[in-house]
Motif scaffolding. Structure first.
Motif, short mmCIF file in Angstrom:
data_model
loop_
_atom_site.label_atom_id
_atom_site.label_comp_id
_atom_site.label_asym_id
_atom_site.label_seq_id
_atom_site.Cartn_x
_atom_site.Cartn_y
_atom_site.Cartn_z
N GLU A 84 0.82 -1.21 0.00
CA GLU A 84 0.00 0.00 0.00
C GLU A 84 0.85 1.26 0.00
N TRP A 119 2.32 1.43 -3.82
CA TRP A 119 1.36 1.76 -4.88
C TRP A 119 0.06 2.33 -4.28
N PRO A 120 0.14 3.46 -3.60
CA PRO A 120 -1.08 4.02 -2.98
C PRO A 120 -2.13 4.44 -4.00
N GLU A 121 -1.69 4.82 -5.21
CA GLU A 121 -2.65 5.26 -6.23
C GLU A 121 -3.46 4.11 -6.79
N ASN A 122 -3.06 2.87 -6.51
CA ASN A 122 -3.78 1.68 -7.01
C ASN A 122 -4.24 0.79 -5.87
N GLN A 123 -4.45 1.39 -4.69
CA GLN A 123 -4.93 0.67 -3.50
C GLN A 123 -4.04 -0.53 -3.15
N ILE A 157 1.88 -2.30 -9.76
CA ILE A 157 2.02 -1.60 -11.03
C ILE A 157 3.43 -1.89 -11.55
N VAL A 184 -0.96 -1.89 -15.16
CA VAL A 184 -1.59 -2.16 -13.85
C VAL A 184 -2.10 -3.58 -13.75
N ASP A 221 9.37 5.21 -1.93
CA ASP A 221 9.33 6.12 -3.07
C ASP A 221 10.73 6.46 -3.59
#
Length: 319
Positions: free
Chosen positions: A33, A36-40, A44, A51, A304
């Motif tokens: 999480e 890849w927070p943008e994809n729950q 990715i 994705v 990150d």
């Protein structure tokens, strides 16, 4: 008398007990999480950005549907090629942020039952990730600037008649360095390391906005600041504050850094002084943040950050 924030229950939102109770699967999910927070938390592909991936559950890896690239949650981050479990990684981050004045790698190696070398490199990787937050920072408003000298200890002679004044420049070891801190009032802190306090002026030009107001002490190295900013000075040999002009927040930073050096780490090698200076700045800026949020901030910054070119394979190069 008001209770100090660190003594309150609000400061404690995550414990080692909770980390070890969650288990390896929950710790692994936490890192997914964060990566890849943008994809729950769903993977990715780092190579093509697709994705859609297959889960290779036996090895905790993913395979991209588009380019067939295999990768893990830590691929391409500072945790790449890791050997520690996800639970131990998360526990190490919590131990790291829980030290208000820092924590030594030796103590962490005992707490987690890992080698000192592992803890040393891991903590430096975390410091590197934390420093990325201020890589392009620009300070504005009221900015306090001050410098403090670290390192270069010279052992005094045995006999009194042979001792010299070690404060004089020609009696120093040549290893002493100056940490200069630029700190916004109720804002961010930005440290850097120079040979002498006056060498910091070019850094100030790059990082402080032209509309900012600068507060500094009576040091002659800051005289050049009057040409570019609204600069106010306070003579510390006379008083600590003059009509609201002070460098108390900069001094608070140096208080933390010196306690880290003397009480926690005992010695900071010259080439790594900038890393510890950055850690102290991060701790000062987030001193009113609960430890759970701090841990997620550090873990998120680490996930990150790209692979560390300085610390990956550090002991293989050093040996």
């Amino acid at each position: 008398m008001a209770q100090h924030f660190l003594l309150s229950a609000k400061a404690r939102t995550l414990s080692l007990k909770a980390i070890f109770r969650m288990g390896e699967d929950a710790a692994y999910r936490t890192f997914c999480e964060l990566r890849w927070p943008e994809n729950q938390g769903e993977a990715i592909c780092p190579r093509c950005g697709c994705v859609e991936t297959y889960n290779i559950t036996s090895r905790r890896k993913f395979k991209c549907v588009a380019c067939h690239h295999q990768f893990s949650v830590t691929s391409g981050t500072i945790f790449a090629s890791r050997k520690l479990s996800f639970t131990d990684l998360l526990a190490a981050i919590v131990i790291f942020v829980n030290g208000a004045k820092g924590i030594s790698a030796l103590q962490a190696s005992r707490d987690l039952d890992i080698q000192y070398k592992t803890a040393f490199v891991l903590f430096h990787k975390l410091r590197e990730a934390m420093a990325r937050e201020m890589a392009d920072a620009k300070l504005n408003g009221i900015v306090e600037i001050d410098g403090g000298y670290f390192g270069g200890y010279v052992k005094p002679e045995n006999k009194k008649e042979d001792r010299k004044d070690r404060r004089l420049s020609f009696n120093r070891s040549g290893k002493r360095q100056c940490v200069v801190i630029m700190r916004e009032r109720e804002g961010r802190s930005l440290p850097f390391v120079v040979a002498n306090e006056g060498d910091a002026v070019p850094y100030v030009r790059d990082r402080v906005g032209t509309l900012a107001t600068i507060y500094a002490d009576e040091g002659s190295g800051w005289d050049a600041l009057h040409a570019g900013w609204d600069t106010h000075r306070v003579n510390h040999s006379v008083q600590f504050m003059d009509k609201g002009v002070c460098t108390n927040q900069a001094e608070s930073y140096f208080s933390r850094l010196r306690r880290m050096e003397v009480g926690t780490h005992h010695h900071i090698a010259g080439p790594y002084l900038y890393a510890y200076a950055g850690e102290a700045a991060w701790r000062e800026d987030n001193r009113r943040t609960d430890n759970g949020a701090q841990a997620m901030m550090v873990a998120g910054a680490a996930m990150d950050a790209s692979v560390s070119r300085q610390w990956k394979g550090y002991w293989q190069r050093a040996s």
